[in-house]
Design a protein around this motif. Sequence first.
Motif, PDB file in Angstrom:
ATOM      1  N   VAL A  18       0.814  -1.210   0.141  1.00 22.97           N
ATOM      2  CA  VAL A  18       0.013  -0.098  -0.128  1.00 22.97           C
ATOM      3  C   VAL A  18       0.987   1.170  -0.012  1.00 22.97           C
ATOM      4  CG1 VAL A  18      -1.727   1.347   1.519  1.00 22.97           C
ATOM      5  CG2 VAL A  18      -1.804  -0.973   1.172  1.00 22.97           C
ATOM      6  N   THR A  71      -0.384   4.545  -0.139  1.00 24.93           N
ATOM      7  CA  THR A  71      -0.808   5.257   0.760  1.00 24.93           C
ATOM      8  C   THR A  71      -2.308   4.761   1.425  1.00 24.93           C
ATOM      9  OG1 THR A  71      -1.736   6.848  -0.901  1.00 24.93           O
ATOM     10  CG2 THR A  71       0.176   7.591   0.117  1.00 24.93           C
ATOM     11  N   VAL A  72      -2.496   5.256   2.297  1.00 26.36           N
ATOM     12  CA  VAL A  72      -4.090   4.891   3.037  1.00 26.36           C
ATOM     13  C   VAL A  72      -4.647   6.512   3.028  1.00 26.36           C
ATOM     14  CG1 VAL A  72      -5.285   4.453   4.876  1.00 26.36           C
ATOM     15  CG2 VAL A  72      -3.277   3.178   4.471  1.00 26.36           C
ATOM     16  N   VAL A 121      -9.379  -0.491  10.431  1.00 25.58           N
ATOM     17  CA  VAL A 121     -10.169  -0.789   9.370  1.00 25.58           C
ATOM     18  C   VAL A 121     -11.238  -1.903   9.931  1.00 25.58           C
ATOM     19  CG1 VAL A 121     -10.473  -1.667   7.087  1.00 25.58           C
ATOM     20  CG2 VAL A 121      -8.642  -0.347   7.884  1.00 25.58           C
ATOM     21  N   LEU A 167     -12.821   2.440   7.011  1.00 27.50           N
ATOM     22  CA  LEU A 167     -11.644   2.971   7.545  1.00 27.50           C
ATOM     23  C   LEU A 167     -11.946   3.941   8.660  1.00 27.50           C
ATOM     24  CD1 LEU A 167     -10.678   2.156   4.789  1.00 27.50           C
ATOM     25  CD2 LEU A 167      -8.890   3.689   4.864  1.00 27.50           C
ATOM     26  N   VAL A 183     -14.026  -0.810   1.650  1.00 28.66           N
ATOM     27  CA  VAL A 183     -12.569  -0.379   1.186  1.00 28.66           C
ATOM     28  C   VAL A 183     -12.610  -0.373  -0.228  1.00 28.66           C
ATOM     29  CG1 VAL A 183     -10.180  -0.549   1.261  1.00 28.66           C
ATOM     30  CG2 VAL A 183     -11.564  -1.282   3.257  1.00 28.66           C
ATOM     31  N   ASN A 206      -9.495   4.486  -1.131  1.00 25.49           N
ATOM     32  CA  ASN A 206      -8.807   4.321   0.125  1.00 25.49           C
ATOM     33  C   ASN A 206      -7.418   3.848   0.312  1.00 25.49           C
ATOM     34  OD1 ASN A 206     -12.152   3.250   0.868  1.00 25.49           O
ATOM     35  ND2 ASN A 206     -11.385   4.926   1.974  1.00 25.49           N
ATOM     36  N   LEU A 207      -7.061   3.188  -0.645  1.00 30.24           N
ATOM     37  CA  LEU A 207      -5.682   2.473  -0.604  1.00 30.24           C
ATOM     38  C   LEU A 207      -5.133   2.566  -2.289  1.00 30.24           C
ATOM     39  CD1 LEU A 207      -6.635  -1.081   0.910  1.00 30.24           C
ATOM     40  CD2 LEU A 207      -5.813   1.063   2.030  1.00 30.24           C
ATOM     41  N   THR A 255      -2.217   1.312  -4.336  1.00 33.39           N
ATOM     42  CA  THR A 255      -1.473   0.285  -4.198  1.00 33.39           C
ATOM     43  C   THR A 255      -0.278   0.174  -5.296  1.00 33.39           C
ATOM     44  OG1 THR A 255      -2.686  -1.249  -5.663  1.00 33.39           O
ATOM     45  CG2 THR A 255      -3.255  -1.002  -3.480  1.00 33.39           C
ATOM     46  N   ARG A 311      -1.043   1.153   7.891  1.00 36.27           N
ATOM     47  CA  ARG A 311      -0.762   2.484   7.525  1.00 36.27           C
ATOM     48  C   ARG A 311       0.071   2.657   6.161  1.00 36.27           C
ATOM     49  NH1 ARG A 311       2.177   4.188  12.071  1.00 36.27           N
ATOM     50  NH2 ARG A 311       3.013   5.898  10.786  1.00 36.27           N
ATOM     51  N   SER A 312       0.212   3.625   5.629  1.00 34.77           N
ATOM     52  CA  SER A 312       1.092   3.742   4.474  1.00 34.77           C
ATOM     53  C   SER A 312       2.151   2.940   4.290  1.00 34.77           C
ATOM     54  CB  SER A 312       1.040   5.247   3.927  1.00 34.77           C
ATOM     55  OG  SER A 312      -0.096   5.922   3.759  1.00 34.77           O
TER      56      SER A 312
END
Length: 224
Positions: A3, A5-6, A37, A50, A68, A95-96, A98, A164-165
């Motif tokens: 991931v 960033t979140v 989550v 989230l 998500v 949200n994610l 990737t 977390r990211s």
Amino acid sequence: MKVLTVNIGRPTASPDSDGAGGFTGIGKQPYDGSVRVTDPGPKGSGGSGLAGDAVCDLRHHGGSDQAVYAYAREELDTWERELGRPLPNGAFGENLTTSGLTVSRALIGERWRIGDELVLEVTSGRIPCRTFASHLGERGWVRRFTREGATGAYLRVIEPGTIRSGDPVEVVHTPRHEVTAAMEFRAMTTERELLPRLLDAGDALHPEALRAAREYVVKRSPVI
């Protein structure tokens, strides 16, 4: 696979939102810190999975089967080149964001472990709406997004956890069928003849898509 960033969205006003008070949470920004989550509960009452992430239109967004939303950085990069403009992480309301995952081609029912605890399961692709189009500000965006078919994926929470990211992503379950998020999207939008094939994914499929596939088969079954 990880991931990058979140991303978390706060309520902001939008003239094209169907959310309460004309607000939307689509404008998501990378969050610097840990995010819990969990399963948010049924669609219509449950929002985002989230913690701290806004879902303002509960009729069409959020809930257990859309807890998500994930989108691949690689697909955002493709859109950057096509649109000729930067698309930062979170630009599609995901949200994610990737890296290393073919998110739109993920199988329905595929499970991802993210970090030490969280396990998510792919349920469907993302159908674009007018709020998404308004957010991007691109003419004919719904049509363009649909034609491209790079949908990203909605996921449900199988095991709650904190992420977390930068967290690694591991595919811990791969179903034995060929129904991808992108195929589910096409079946629900432009290629309805694909609907019977969705049944191979069984109960892992988003309930709305599962119902549509079953109804399609019944309507086209010969009367004996």
